[in-house]
Design a protein around this motif. Structure first.
Motif, PDB file in Angstrom:
ATOM      1  N   VAL A 149       0.835  -1.201   0.000  1.00  0.00           N
ATOM      2  CA  VAL A 149       0.000   0.000   0.000  1.00  0.00           C
ATOM      3  C   VAL A 149       0.870   1.251   0.000  1.00  0.00           C
ATOM      4  O   VAL A 149       0.648   2.184  -0.776  1.00  0.00           O
ATOM      5  CB  VAL A 149      -0.943  -0.027   1.214  1.00  0.00           C
ATOM      6  N   TRP A 150       1.886   1.277   0.865  1.00  0.00           N
ATOM      7  CA  TRP A 150       2.746   2.455   0.916  1.00  0.00           C
ATOM      8  C   TRP A 150       3.632   2.553  -0.327  1.00  0.00           C
ATOM      9  O   TRP A 150       3.974   3.660  -0.767  1.00  0.00           O
ATOM     10  CB  TRP A 150       3.602   2.431   2.179  1.00  0.00           C
ATOM     11  N   SER A 151       4.012   1.428  -0.918  1.00  0.00           N
ATOM     12  CA  SER A 151       4.785   1.476  -2.165  1.00  0.00           C
ATOM     13  C   SER A 151       3.979   2.138  -3.274  1.00  0.00           C
ATOM     14  O   SER A 151       4.500   2.990  -4.013  1.00  0.00           O
ATOM     15  CB  SER A 151       5.201   0.059  -2.572  1.00  0.00           C
ATOM     16  N   LEU A 152       2.710   1.756  -3.407  1.00  0.00           N
ATOM     17  CA  LEU A 152       1.852   2.376  -4.411  1.00  0.00           C
ATOM     18  C   LEU A 152       1.649   3.857  -4.117  1.00  0.00           C
ATOM     19  O   LEU A 152       1.571   4.686  -5.044  1.00  0.00           O
ATOM     20  CB  LEU A 152       0.510   1.651  -4.466  1.00  0.00           C
ATOM     21  N   PHE A 226      -3.706  -7.501  19.664  1.00  0.00           N
ATOM     22  CA  PHE A 226      -3.874  -7.481  18.222  1.00  0.00           C
ATOM     23  C   PHE A 226      -4.942  -6.497  17.750  1.00  0.00           C
ATOM     24  O   PHE A 226      -4.842  -5.975  16.644  1.00  0.00           O
ATOM     25  CB  PHE A 226      -4.189  -8.884  17.700  1.00  0.00           C
ATOM     26  N   LEU A 227      -5.971  -6.239  18.550  1.00  0.00           N
ATOM     27  CA  LEU A 227      -6.987  -5.270  18.129  1.00  0.00           C
ATOM     28  C   LEU A 227      -6.404  -3.868  17.977  1.00  0.00           C
ATOM     29  O   LEU A 227      -6.586  -3.233  16.931  1.00  0.00           O
ATOM     30  CB  LEU A 227      -8.165  -5.283  19.105  1.00  0.00           C
ATOM     31  N   PRO A 228      -5.673  -3.319  18.977  1.00  0.00           N
ATOM     32  CA  PRO A 228      -5.034  -2.005  18.750  1.00  0.00           C
ATOM     33  C   PRO A 228      -3.995  -2.032  17.628  1.00  0.00           C
ATOM     34  O   PRO A 228      -3.858  -1.051  16.889  1.00  0.00           O
ATOM     35  CB  PRO A 228      -4.374  -1.706  20.103  1.00  0.00           C
ATOM     36  N   TYR A 229      -3.312  -3.157  17.497  1.00  0.00           N
ATOM     37  CA  TYR A 229      -2.279  -3.292  16.462  1.00  0.00           C
ATOM     38  C   TYR A 229      -2.883  -3.189  15.061  1.00  0.00           C
ATOM     39  O   TYR A 229      -2.439  -2.379  14.233  1.00  0.00           O
ATOM     40  CB  TYR A 229      -1.559  -4.618  16.677  1.00  0.00           C
ATOM     41  N   THR A 235      -5.508   2.378  10.005  1.00  0.00           N
ATOM     42  CA  THR A 235      -5.562   3.837   9.886  1.00  0.00           C
ATOM     43  C   THR A 235      -4.335   4.397   9.178  1.00  0.00           C
ATOM     44  O   THR A 235      -4.453   5.212   8.254  1.00  0.00           O
ATOM     45  CB  THR A 235      -5.685   4.471  11.280  1.00  0.00           C
ATOM     46  N   THR A 236      -3.153   3.958   9.605  1.00  0.00           N
ATOM     47  CA  THR A 236      -1.916   4.564   9.111  1.00  0.00           C
ATOM     48  C   THR A 236      -1.358   3.895   7.859  1.00  0.00           C
ATOM     49  O   THR A 236      -0.593   4.531   7.125  1.00  0.00           O
ATOM     50  CB  THR A 236      -0.834   4.524  10.206  1.00  0.00           C
ATOM     51  N   CYS A 237      -1.710   2.640   7.634  1.00  0.00           N
ATOM     52  CA  CYS A 237      -1.130   1.899   6.510  1.00  0.00           C
ATOM     53  C   CYS A 237      -2.157   1.492   5.458  1.00  0.00           C
ATOM     54  O   CYS A 237      -1.827   0.725   4.544  1.00  0.00           O
ATOM     55  CB  CYS A 237      -0.401   0.652   7.013  1.00  0.00           C
ATOM     56  N   PHE A 238      -3.387   1.972   5.593  1.00  0.00           N
ATOM     57  CA  PHE A 238      -4.372   1.749   4.536  1.00  0.00           C
ATOM     58  C   PHE A 238      -5.121   3.045   4.197  1.00  0.00           C
ATOM     59  O   PHE A 238      -5.078   3.493   3.042  1.00  0.00           O
ATOM     60  CB  PHE A 238      -5.368   0.664   4.924  1.00  0.00           C
ATOM     61  N   LEU A 239      -5.781   3.638   5.171  1.00  0.00           N
ATOM     62  CA  LEU A 239      -6.567   4.842   4.892  1.00  0.00           C
ATOM     63  C   LEU A 239      -5.674   6.008   4.462  1.00  0.00           C
ATOM     64  O   LEU A 239      -5.967   6.690   3.471  1.00  0.00           O
ATOM     65  CB  LEU A 239      -7.384   5.224   6.127  1.00  0.00           C
ATOM     66  N   LEU A 240      -4.596   6.257   5.204  1.00  0.00           N
ATOM     67  CA  LEU A 240      -3.710   7.378   4.861  1.00  0.00           C
ATOM     68  C   LEU A 240      -3.074   7.219   3.485  1.00  0.00           C
ATOM     69  O   LEU A 240      -3.109   8.161   2.673  1.00  0.00           O
ATOM     70  CB  LEU A 240      -2.646   7.541   5.952  1.00  0.00           C
ATOM     71  N   PRO A 241      -2.476   6.063   3.135  1.00  0.00           N
ATOM     72  CA  PRO A 241      -1.942   5.916   1.774  1.00  0.00           C
ATOM     73  C   PRO A 241      -3.010   6.025   0.702  1.00  0.00           C
ATOM     74  O   PRO A 241      -2.740   6.552  -0.388  1.00  0.00           O
ATOM     75  CB  PRO A 241      -1.308   4.515   1.795  1.00  0.00           C
ATOM     76  N   CYS A 284     -10.470  -7.205   3.199  1.00  0.00           N
ATOM     77  CA  CYS A 284      -9.666  -7.875   4.214  1.00  0.00           C
ATOM     78  C   CYS A 284      -9.469  -6.989   5.433  1.00  0.00           C
ATOM     79  O   CYS A 284      -9.591  -7.444   6.575  1.00  0.00           O
ATOM     80  CB  CYS A 284      -8.321  -8.281   3.616  1.00  0.00           C
ATOM     81  N   ASN A 285      -9.182  -5.711   5.220  1.00  0.00           N
ATOM     82  CA  ASN A 285      -8.938  -4.809   6.343  1.00  0.00           C
ATOM     83  C   ASN A 285     -10.197  -4.571   7.165  1.00  0.00           C
ATOM     84  O   ASN A 285     -10.150  -4.531   8.399  1.00  0.00           O
ATOM     85  CB  ASN A 285      -8.384  -3.482   5.826  1.00  0.00           C
ATOM     86  N   VAL A 286     -11.344  -4.420   6.507  1.00  0.00           N
ATOM     87  CA  VAL A 286     -12.596  -4.198   7.229  1.00  0.00           C
ATOM     88  C   VAL A 286     -12.969  -5.432   8.051  1.00  0.00           C
ATOM     89  O   VAL A 286     -13.307  -5.333   9.240  1.00  0.00           O
ATOM     90  CB  VAL A 286     -13.720  -3.824   6.249  1.00  0.00           C
ATOM     91  N   LEU A 287     -12.913  -6.608   7.419  1.00  0.00           N
ATOM     92  CA  LEU A 287     -13.251  -7.837   8.145  1.00  0.00           C
ATOM     93  C   LEU A 287     -12.255  -8.141   9.247  1.00  0.00           C
ATOM     94  O   LEU A 287     -12.608  -8.715  10.276  1.00  0.00           O
ATOM     95  CB  LEU A 287     -13.322  -9.005   7.161  1.00  0.00           C
ATOM     96  N   LEU A 288     -11.008  -7.737   9.057  1.00  0.00           N
ATOM     97  CA  LEU A 288     -10.003  -7.942  10.091  1.00  0.00           C
ATOM     98  C   LEU A 288     -10.355  -7.162  11.353  1.00  0.00           C
ATOM     99  O   LEU A 288     -10.281  -7.681  12.479  1.00  0.00           O
ATOM    100  CB  LEU A 288      -8.635  -7.502   9.567  1.00  0.00           C
ATOM    101  N   ILE A 289     -10.770  -5.909  11.192  1.00  0.00           N
ATOM    102  CA  ILE A 289     -11.163  -5.096  12.347  1.00  0.00           C
ATOM    103  C   ILE A 289     -12.410  -5.673  13.007  1.00  0.00           C
ATOM    104  O   ILE A 289     -12.522  -5.736  14.240  1.00  0.00           O
ATOM    105  CB  ILE A 289     -11.395  -3.642  11.921  1.00  0.00           C
TER     106      ILE A 289
END
Length: 388
Positions: A149-152, A226-229, A235-241, A284-289
């Motif tokens: 995500v951050w590479s893109l 793992f929940l805070p992680y 937030t920082t590695c999906f929404l922001l990028p 994946c990110n939504v279901l993970l949360i």
């Protein structure tokens, strides 16, 4: 007699006591959660509900998902190796090229650990390769997702600087610039992998008789660790990028429209990147949360959807070569030449180049003489007409 009767009644009641799950705080009620499944230890036996056993042993989990992983591996590894070969040996080293090389290396690392995940699922979610390898596989699975995500995002920033700020790009887009962005991607990747590398991931179950890899974790670890992680990563590695990618490509599109230049290629690249975010990574990110927060009304129903979304998320490593194929014009030309077995002009020996240049000079001289004679005939043509 009363004591004997009481003892017989107590002995007859023991089996029923062992089949009832005790409270979580009791000695016999040490609780685990298989994603959203409640796994309890009853009389020293770790068991699952019948529905939960059906989920972890379902044909979707043990047949469909490993086949999808296998397809991703078979498609992604050759395309990424071809992309890496072209980027390293056939393309000029530019800031964008360095970012794309880094992205391809990260994708290759993920694809190399997928066979272990495939074997794990084909064997009925049973891990036999040890705790360290389980940690590495799961760390690569999540680390690749967020570093991609951050590479893109950094590729979008590089194109934004080149198109929107072309004068500043000459001094900004340097070798130090590309190496700094590459180092930032690896920092993100290691930060995403570290909690998984430092925590226990394999837990043996007695019913069914399997050892899970990241599927069964202590409930306290999930909620407090793992929940805070994963919430922070979301937030920082999906929404922001994602916001950065949308801003950069929107600015590029506005600049091209204002200058009256072609913008179809930019729209296509923007569409490909949005597809990577929305189709491959967002579910994946939504279901993970949701699975870790346990906020879904019937959390047990999220296990199969989450596993499917995690499998689909790995396919972005096979799709990324098509993204850089569209982003980098030089890469497109080199890829076409490599696939069509056409040698690049830079690869032609110097002797051939000298012969070619001399032949070209001879042809240019012949062409110049022909044009001179043709112009001479044109200038003489009016005089002939006048004489006639």
């Amino acid at each position: 007699m009363k004591c004997l009767v009481g003892t017989l009644l107590l002995v007859s009641a023991l089996p029923s006591l062992c089949t009832v799950a005790p409270p979580p705080d009791s000695e016999c009620g040490m609780s685990y959660r298989l994603r959203t499944f409640r796994v309890t230890t009853r009389c020293n036996l770790t068991t699952l509900k019948e529905k939960q056993v059906n989920e972890i042993k379902a044909w979707t989990t043990n047949l469909v998902l490993p086949i999808v992983y296998l397809f991703t591996f078979c498609v992604g590894l050759p395309t990424n190796l071809l992309a890496l070969w072209i980027l390293v040996f056939r393309t000029k080293r530019r800031p964008l090229t360095t970012l794309l090389i880094n992205l391809t290396v990260i994708d290759c690392l993920l694809l190399l650990v997928l066979p272990f995940r495939i074997v794990y699922l084909f064997r009925g979610s049973h891990w036999e390769l040890g705790e360290p390898l389980c940690r590495i596989v799961m760390a690569m699975l999540y680390g690749n997702m967020y570093s991609t995500v951050w590479s893109l995002a950094f590729v979008a920033v590089d194109r934004y600087v080149a198109v929107v700020h072309p004068f500043g790009a000459k001094s900004l887009r340097s070798r130090r610039w590309s190496l700094g962005l590459t180092a930032a991607v690896w920092v993100v990747m290691l930060a995403a992998m570290l909690p998984l590398l430092l925590s226990q991931q394999t837990y043996p179950l007695d019913d069914p008789k399997i050892t899970t890899c990241h599927d069964a974790l202590p409930e306290s670890v999930q909620e407090n660790y793992f929940l805070p992680y994963f919430a922070t990563l979301f937030t920082t590695c999906f929404l922001l990028p994602f916001v950065i990618v949308m801003f950069c490509h929107s600015a590029i599109l506005r600049t091209l429209l204002a200058e009256g230049r072609k913008y179809c290629h930019t729209i296509r690249v923007m569409g490909l990147m949005i597809m990577v975010f929305i189709v491959f990574l967002l579910p994946c990110n939504v279901l993970l949360i949701l699975t870790y927060s346990d906020s879904w009304p019937d959390g047990e129903d999220l296990y199969i959807p989450y596993m499917i979304s995690l499998t689909i998320s790995t396919y972005n490593s096979s799709f990324n070569p098509y993204v850089f194929y569209d982003v980098c014009r030089d890469c497109r030309e080199r890829t076409r030449n490599a696939l069509c077995c056409v040698p690049d002009m830079e690869d032609i020996p110097s002797s051939q180049g000298t012969h070619t240049s001399s032949s070209a000079r001879q042809r240019s001289k012949v062409t110049l003489l022909a044009m001179t004679s043709y112009r001479g005939r044109l200038t003489q043509q009016p005089e002939v007409n006048m004489m006639t």
